[in-house]
Motif scaffolding. Structure first.
Motif, PDB file in Angstrom:
ATOM      1  N   LYS A 116      93.183 -57.647  28.330  1.00  5.42           N
ATOM      2  CA  LYS A 116      93.046 -58.967  28.938  1.00  5.42           C
ATOM      3  C   LYS A 116      93.351 -60.098  27.951  1.00  5.42           C
ATOM      4  O   LYS A 116      93.911 -61.131  28.325  1.00  5.42           O
ATOM      5  N   HIS A 117      92.979 -59.907  26.688  1.00  2.00           N
ATOM      6  CA  HIS A 117      93.183 -61.011  25.736  1.00  2.00           C
ATOM      7  C   HIS A 117      94.661 -61.254  25.456  1.00  2.00           C
ATOM      8  O   HIS A 117      95.022 -62.309  24.941  1.00  2.00           O
ATOM      9  N   CYS A 118      95.531 -60.277  25.793  1.00  2.00           N
ATOM     10  CA  CYS A 118      96.964 -60.474  25.567  1.00  2.00           C
ATOM     11  C   CYS A 118      97.546 -61.547  26.489  1.00  2.00           C
ATOM     12  O   CYS A 118      98.657 -62.031  26.238  1.00  2.00           O
ATOM     13  N   TRP A 119      96.825 -61.882  27.528  1.00  2.00           N
ATOM     14  CA  TRP A 119      97.322 -62.887  28.478  1.00  2.00           C
ATOM     15  C   TRP A 119      96.869 -64.303  28.104  1.00  2.00           C
ATOM     16  O   TRP A 119      97.314 -65.278  28.727  1.00  2.00           O
ATOM     17  N   VAL A 120      96.022 -64.413  27.097  1.00  2.00           N
ATOM     18  CA  VAL A 120      95.446 -65.710  26.739  1.00  2.00           C
ATOM     19  C   VAL A 120      96.420 -66.497  25.866  1.00  2.00           C
ATOM     20  O   VAL A 120      96.917 -65.992  24.856  1.00  2.00           O
ATOM     21  N   ASP A 122      97.079 -69.651  23.381  1.00  2.00           N
ATOM     22  CA  ASP A 122      96.374 -70.528  22.443  1.00  2.00           C
ATOM     23  C   ASP A 122      97.339 -71.614  21.981  1.00  2.00           C
ATOM     24  O   ASP A 122      98.201 -71.364  21.126  1.00  2.00           O
ATOM     25  N   HIS A 388     101.301 -61.737  21.229  1.00  2.00           N
ATOM     26  CA  HIS A 388     100.598 -60.596  21.819  1.00  2.00           C
ATOM     27  C   HIS A 388     101.563 -59.523  22.332  1.00  2.00           C
ATOM     28  O   HIS A 388     101.112 -58.505  22.875  1.00  2.00           O
TER      29      HIS A 388
END
Length: 453
Positions: A116-120, A122, A388
């Motif tokens: 899931k964090h790969c879609w965030v 920054d 990512h």
């Protein structure tokens, strides 16, 4: 282009990679051959198991997810019949792997495998790459002018052209919306980066969106798509030389911006081009004005520092950047050892088209040009930030199976890719006018420059 998908809970769980129904009615000249096996379970047992899974999943909740996607993506109903085919996995009978056959997994299965964090996104991290690259660009120019030795300039041209290419990739992320969730920030940064290297941001962004929405489609793809046999045979010999003989294809990008590819019309600068719809014309005008302002600035600088100095500082690095762009873009869709399929009609889908793209290893350049070589996951999910992509690809590989083609490892510099590029240009000339799954064919009569008698 952002669109809303509603994915069922079933769609977020990887399904077993086995048994899909073969698709009839396509031509396959030289598919890759890989040894795989088929299960000894009966088709009835498999369908009953599939029905149980489906009934359990579709009773669950659903939710929306914003992604960059084509205008039409195959629905779960379109893709859920993936059983009993030539690329099934089992334990008894040996079968061939056909890269042109529909895969035994869905887009949702790949998405579920990616953390899931790969879609965030920054924006601060994205901006840090912009600051880094801009500082390197000005630092290289200052160092070249200060040292001003004949042996330094070729090193500067190679390094600065590569940095111009890195700036393009960051602007490319802005165009996909993977730079940040703020469209205004994406647009401002994208214009600054792309205008500085003479790329019309919105004009490029829109045509590149078309490329992603139609990747792998013979007629509808936009970037380095194959020529049909009919169009190829209409080309005069000089046009064939320019398209298929090194180094000319590596210098094509500025001309593509003005005229597109053979068989297509329109300009990335003209608001009434076939590339754009009426509500995009203001964006195109804005980008064209920014491009014109940069061109005017360069003309002014030529009077200030002299045209030769401007050529050394900007002109030659610009053409090195163009060579990077054409080389990388071409090799992400061509040049694999095995023949890769291209699609038409009902055989094309967003997933199948995306699976024809290739990852490439560029050695030390991977970090410099922001892992653009990690291209398969990027093409399927262009909203994933570049930082990512490597992790997302590693997570997705078990789902891809044989549909993922591991890139050849590079040395510090990717000189091996020049060989792949040249070999592809010699044999990948056109595809058949007929068939919905087609492969590149070679014109045996084309040998590049006419031989002197």
């Amino acid at each position: 282009m952002a669109a809303s998908w509603v994915l069922s809970e079933c769609g977020l769980r990887p399904l077993p990679q086995n048994f899909h129904r073969p698709t009839a009615g396509f031509s396959s000249n030289h598919p890759a051959k890989v040894r795989v096996f088929r299960s000894n379970k009966s088709v009835t047992d498999l369908r009953l198991a599939s029905a149980k899974i489906s009934s359990a999943c579709f009773r669950g909740r659903s939710w929306g997810l914003k992604v960059s996607a084509p205008l039409r993506v195959a629905s779960i109903e379109d893709e859920k019949e993936r059983v009993n085919g030539v690329n099934g996995v089992g334990d008894e009978e040996e079968l061939e792997f056909d890269p042109g056959a529909p895969p035994p997994f869905k887009l949702a299965d790949i998405k579920a495998a990616i953390p899931k964090h790969c879609w965030v996104k920054d924006p601060w991290r994205s901006m840090s790459y912009v600051v880094r690259d801009v500082l390197v660009v000005f630092g290289l120019a200052a160092a070249a002018v200060y040292i001003n030795k004949w042996f330094v300039w070729p090193l500067y041209w190679a390094a600065q052209g590569t940095m111009f290419w890195a700036l393009f990739v960051l602007g490319h992320d802005c165009g996909h919306g993977s730079f940040s969730n703020n469209p205004k920030l994406n647009s401002v940064v994208g214009h600054l980066l792309h205008s500085s290297i003479l790329v019309p941001y919105h004009g490029w962004r829109i045509s590149h969106r078309t490329h992603h929405q139609n990747h792998g489609h013979v007629e509808n793809d936009e970037s380095w798509h194959p020529l049909s046999e009919r169009i190829y045979k209409k080309l005069d010999n000089m046009t064939r030389i320019l398209r298929f003989t090194v180094p000319f294809p590596m210098l094509a990008y500025p001309f593509y911006l003005w005229n597109r590819s053979p068989g297509k019309t329109g300009s990335h600068f003209h608001p009434n081009s076939d590339l754009f719809v009426p509500n995009e014309r203001k964006d195109v005008i804005t980008s064209t004005l920014c491009w014109t302002a940069m061109a005017a600035l360069l003309v002014g600088l030529s009077f200030v520092m002299g045209p030769i100095q401007l050529l050394k500082l900007y002109g030659i690095p610009y053409w090195v950047f163009v060579m990077w762009l054409d080389l990388v873009t071409y090799l992400h869709h061509h040049g694999h050892e095995d023949k890769l399929p291209w699609y038409r009609g009902k055989e094309w889908s967003y997933l199948r088209g995306g699976l024809t793209t290739l990852d490439r290893d560029y050695g030390l350049i991977n970090n410099i040009h922001h892992d653009i070589g990690t291209h398969v996951v990027h093409h399927l999910f262009p909203q994933i930030p570049h930082y990512h992509l490597v992790e997302a690809t590693e997570a997705a590989k078990p789902v891809f199976g044989k549909y993922y083609r591991e890139p050849k490892k590079s040395g510090p510099l990717p000189f091996h890719l020049l060989g792949s590029f040249i070999r592809s240009l010699k044999k990948d000339h056109y595809v058949s006018d007929n068939g919905d799954v087609v492969y590149y064919q070679t014109d045996p009569d084309f040998g590049g420059f006419p031989k002197s008698k």
